[in-house]
Design an enzyme around this catalytic site. Structure first.
Site, mmCIF file in Angstrom:
data_model
loop_
_atom_site.group_PDB
_atom_site.id
_atom_site.type_symbol
_atom_site.label_atom_id
_atom_site.label_comp_id
_atom_site.label_asym_id
_atom_site.label_seq_id
_atom_site.Cartn_x
_atom_site.Cartn_y
_atom_site.Cartn_z
ATOM 1 C CB CYS A 13 -0.885 -0.026 1.255
ATOM 2 S SG CYS A 13 -1.853 1.457 1.521
ATOM 3 C CB CYS A 14 2.034 3.726 -1.979
ATOM 4 S SG CYS A 14 1.161 3.742 -3.565
ATOM 5 C CE1 TYR A 15 1.503 9.687 1.646
ATOM 6 C CE2 TYR A 15 3.228 8.880 0.205
ATOM 7 C CZ TYR A 15 2.838 9.487 1.381
ATOM 8 O OH TYR A 15 3.785 9.881 2.283
ATOM 9 N N GLY A 49 -1.547 4.217 -5.020
ATOM 10 C CA GLY A 49 -1.404 3.008 -5.819
ATOM 11 C C GLY A 49 -0.379 3.095 -6.919
ATOM 12 C CE1 TYR A 106 -5.177 4.018 5.694
ATOM 13 C CE2 TYR A 106 -5.048 6.394 5.424
ATOM 14 C CZ TYR A 106 -5.423 5.291 6.165
ATOM 15 O OH TYR A 106 -6.048 5.457 7.374
#
Length: 107
Positions: free
Chosen positions: A64-66, A68, A93
Site C-alpha cells: 500500500c502507498c498513497y 497506488g 490508502y
C-alpha cells in the site's frame, strides 16, 4: 520469476477477510502514524531487507502507498525477491480509507 498484480481495494478487503495476508505500507512515517490499514506494517528502505528475510514469502503480500503508484514498483521488487503472491493496492490508502474507514487505525 514471480510477478505482482494490481488489486482493487474491494478485492483486497475481501482477501483480508477470507485468508491470511500481510500488508505493508510504504508511505512516509508521519502519514502512517496518522492512519493506516489495520495490522499493516510500515516499511521503508532501511527495514526492507530484514522484512524480506524474516517474512513467510508464501503468504500473500499487499503493498500500500498513497494512491497506488509507488506500490507498483515496490510490488515488482518484492516479487523479484521471492514473494509468491504480491499485490499493489490500486487507489492506495486514499481509496482504502474512503471505502473502509472502520478498517483503519492510527499508530
Amino acid at each position: 520469476m514471480s510477478q505482482y498484480a494490481r488489486l482493487s481495494v474491494d478485492d483486497a478487503h475481501q482477501m483480508m477477510l477470507n485468508r491470511e495476508v500481510n500488508v505493508i505500507d510504504i508511505r512516509d512515517a508521519d502519514s502512517f502514524r496518522v492512519g493506516h490499514i489495520t495490522d499493516a506494517v510500515h516499511m521503508d528502505n532501511t527495514g526492507i531487507q530484514s522484512y524480506i528475510e524474516d517474512t513467510d514469502q508464501d503468504i500473500p503480500l499487499i503493498v500500500c502507498c498513497y494512491h497506488g503508484n509507488m506500490s507498483q514498483s515496490a510490488g515488482a521488487y518484492l516479487a523479484e525477491k521471492g514473494f509468491a503472491q504480491v499485490f499493489s493496492l490500486d487507489g492506495g490508502y486514499a481509496e482504502w480509507s474512503a471505502r473502509f474507514p472502520d478498517d483503519c487505525e492510527p499508530d
